[in-house]
Scaffold this motif. Structure first.
Motif, PDB file in Angstrom:
ATOM      1  N   LEU A 223     -28.741   6.088  -6.060  1.00 35.53           N
ATOM      2  CA  LEU A 223     -28.797   6.292  -4.602  1.00 35.53           C
ATOM      3  C   LEU A 223     -28.762   4.952  -3.874  1.00 35.53           C
ATOM      4  CD1 LEU A 223     -31.208   9.213  -3.583  1.00 35.53           C
ATOM      5  CD2 LEU A 223     -28.727   9.163  -3.612  1.00 35.53           C
ATOM      6  N   PRO A 224     -29.533   3.945  -4.340  1.00 31.94           N
ATOM      7  CA  PRO A 224     -29.439   2.646  -3.659  1.00 31.94           C
ATOM      8  C   PRO A 224     -28.022   2.065  -3.724  1.00 31.94           C
ATOM      9  CG  PRO A 224     -31.352   2.699  -5.125  1.00 31.94           C
ATOM     10  CD  PRO A 224     -30.567   3.945  -5.391  1.00 31.94           C
ATOM     11  N   ARG A 225     -27.364   2.168  -4.889  1.00 29.70           N
ATOM     12  CA  ARG A 225     -26.038   1.548  -5.031  1.00 29.70           C
ATOM     13  C   ARG A 225     -24.947   2.321  -4.306  1.00 29.70           C
ATOM     14  NH1 ARG A 225     -25.959   0.667 -11.538  1.00 29.70           N
ATOM     15  NH2 ARG A 225     -28.080  -0.106 -11.669  1.00 29.70           N
ATOM     16  N   LEU A 226     -25.032   3.659  -4.363  1.00 33.85           N
ATOM     17  CA  LEU A 226     -23.930   4.453  -3.806  1.00 33.85           C
ATOM     18  C   LEU A 226     -24.065   4.666  -2.307  1.00 33.85           C
ATOM     19  CD1 LEU A 226     -23.583   7.213  -6.583  1.00 33.85           C
ATOM     20  CD2 LEU A 226     -21.985   5.360  -6.127  1.00 33.85           C
ATOM     21  N   VAL A 227     -25.320   4.872  -1.843  1.00 34.37           N
ATOM     22  CA  VAL A 227     -25.474   5.186  -0.414  1.00 34.37           C
ATOM     23  C   VAL A 227     -26.535   4.330   0.275  1.00 34.37           C
ATOM     24  CG1 VAL A 227     -24.627   7.551  -0.597  1.00 34.37           C
ATOM     25  CG2 VAL A 227     -27.038   7.135  -0.923  1.00 34.37           C
ATOM     26  N   GLY A 228     -27.067   3.344  -0.433  1.00 29.36           N
ATOM     27  CA  GLY A 228     -28.009   2.411   0.194  1.00 29.36           C
ATOM     28  C   GLY A 228     -29.362   3.016   0.526  1.00 29.36           C
ATOM     29  N   LEU A 229     -29.738   4.104  -0.164  1.00 28.71           N
ATOM     30  CA  LEU A 229     -31.048   4.712   0.120  1.00 28.71           C
ATOM     31  C   LEU A 229     -32.030   4.389  -1.007  1.00 28.71           C
ATOM     32  CD1 LEU A 229     -32.797   6.648   1.894  1.00 28.71           C
ATOM     33  CD2 LEU A 229     -32.091   8.481   0.350  1.00 28.71           C
ATOM     34  N   ASN A 230     -33.164   3.805  -0.643  1.00 26.00           N
ATOM     35  CA  ASN A 230     -34.227   3.547  -1.619  1.00 26.00           C
ATOM     36  C   ASN A 230     -35.341   4.550  -1.382  1.00 26.00           C
ATOM     37  OD1 ASN A 230     -33.445   0.980  -3.057  1.00 26.00           O
ATOM     38  ND2 ASN A 230     -33.213   0.374  -0.915  1.00 26.00           N
ATOM     39  N   VAL A 231     -35.617   5.383  -2.381  1.00 23.98           N
ATOM     40  CA  VAL A 231     -36.733   6.324  -2.243  1.00 23.98           C
ATOM     41  C   VAL A 231     -37.766   5.994  -3.309  1.00 23.98           C
ATOM     42  CG1 VAL A 231     -35.480   8.295  -1.272  1.00 23.98           C
ATOM     43  CG2 VAL A 231     -35.568   8.007  -3.744  1.00 23.98           C
ATOM     44  N   ARG A 232     -39.013   6.320  -3.017  1.00 18.85           N
ATOM     45  CA  ARG A 232     -40.034   6.173  -4.053  1.00 18.85           C
ATOM     46  C   ARG A 232     -39.925   7.419  -4.934  1.00 18.85           C
ATOM     47  NH1 ARG A 232     -46.102   7.056  -3.275  1.00 18.85           N
ATOM     48  NH2 ARG A 232     -46.762   6.758  -5.428  1.00 18.85           N
TER      49      ARG A 232
END
Ligand code: SF4
Ligand code: SF4
Length: 369
Positions: A223-232
């Protein structure tokens, strides 16, 4: 015919670094079932060279050899040259798709279903939304396999969250997109990831937990790499271990049976999580007996990355070998921590090892609160 295949330099290096020793034969599950080199890691890398050098054309039969690799990483664990087989094959599949190669029907259909319907199991396009409290302490992202094939895992998790007094919502249904990524459909995987990211933002929980190692890898790394979202995000084995250690979850009784643990490929070899599920087994009072192939040497159940939907004729035999190994280890119950592994192994046990119970670790703990 396809255009010239373009692969990143790193993938080409890995393909040509293989020095053809054949050690991967001892680990590759698709080779174990077929006995044919072209379904082994080395054979696949040789096919890759032949395609790159124009000696072979990408026929559907050849592409079946490449797309049936379930990215289990078992070959990499035994490879003396530490060739990154999975990344190289994913890059090759991506290049083949980009070049317009005619894909095996079953792969094209599977990718289409995930993209168009949001899940390979949905009939028709569906909008999946999180149900439950909002805002909640925890969002359970169930992923497509647990939602459709092993919903008892979700019910078990709900029972455990209730016992811990946590508020939660549950997102059932959509595929996280990781199988698409491993099949080489990077753009389609990014589309699935974008849709998932929107749902996670809308749910707004502080922590996302999932019983599925593939969904966990998507949440954690892609998710961080593909759409820039960091979730816990946490896999349920880590989350439940923490709740038990902090005293927020208390097991009221123990089970006195002999258990063995099947390490899911993505959770173990992929993400290095070996101890948390074993600690939960120990906390449940079960006596743990290890199978000869465990932890980094664990064998694949065959079902990873939705491979069981595309290549059912290969994967059932792989799962059957694994349940026989669990029986030979003297286990009463075979425990795992992945909905796909649970589905593979429980089906195999019904066919060839009826004396063996098969459970996900969440189901085991839910019986004890
Ligand atoms: S073990 Fe590694 S180097 Fe040896 S054939 Fe397999 S991929 Fe190639
Ligand atoms: S990742 Fe698994 S299925 Fe693919 S070549 Fe390696 S051992 Fe075989």
């Amino acid at each position: 015919m396809t255009g010239r295949l373009k692969l990143p330099e790193a993938a080409l290096t890995e393909i040509y670094r293989c020095f053809r020793c054949g050690y991967c034969r001892s680990a590759c599950p698709t080779f174990a079932v077929t006995g044919s080199e072209s379904w082994n890691a080395r054979g696949r890398l040789l096919l890759a060279r032949a395609l790159l050098e124009g000696q072979l054309e990408p026929t559907p039969g050849l592409l079946d050899r490449l797309f049936s690799c379930n990215s289990c990483l078992a070959c990499e664990a035994v490879c003396p040259a530490v060739v990154e087989v999975v990344d190289a094959l994913v890059a090759l599949k991506e290049a083949l798709i980009t070049s317009g190669a005619e894909l095996p029907d079953r792969i094209a259909r599977l990718a289409e279903a995930v993209v168009e319907q949001g899940s390979p199991f949905a009939s028709g396009a569906r909008e999946f939304t999180a149900q439950g409290e909002r805002p909640a302490d925890v969002l359970v992202f169930a992923g497509c396999v647990a939602s459709e094939l092993e919903p008892d895992i979700i019910r078990a998790l709900e029972k455990l969250l209730d016992a811990a007094g946590l508020s939660y919502s549950v997102l059932e249904g959509p595929c996280c997109g990781l199988p698409l990524l491993k099949m080489g459909f990077r753009h389609r995987a990014a589309e699935a990831a974008r849709r998932l990211a929107d749902k996670l933002r809308a749910a707004g929980a502080e922590l996302v937990i999932t019983p599925c190692p593939m969904c966990f890898e998507m949440l954690l790394h892609y998710l961080p790499r593909l759409v820039g979202l960091n979730v816990r995000a946490e896999h349920v084995s880590i989350f439940l271990k923490r709740l038990l250690r902090e005293g927020k979850l208390v097991l009221k009784r123990k089970v006195e049976l002999k258990a063995t643990y099947h390490d899911p490929c993505v959770l173990g070899r992929g993400l290095g999580i070996y101890e948390a599920p074993r600690e939960l087994i120990w906390q449940a009072g079960l006596a743990l007996v290890e199978m000869p192939r465990s932890k980094r040497s664990s064998v694949c159940c065959g079902y990873g990355h939705l491979n069981f939907l595309a290549y059912p004729e290969l994967v059932d035999a792989i799962a059957e070998e694994r349940v026989k190994e669990a029986l030979a280890a003297g286990a009463d119950v075979l425990i795992t921590a992945c909905p796909s592994c649970l589905h593979a192994l429980s089906g195999a046990a019904r066919r060839v090892a009826r004396a063996l119970a098969v459970s996900d670790i969440t189901e085991v703990l839910a019986e004890l609160v």
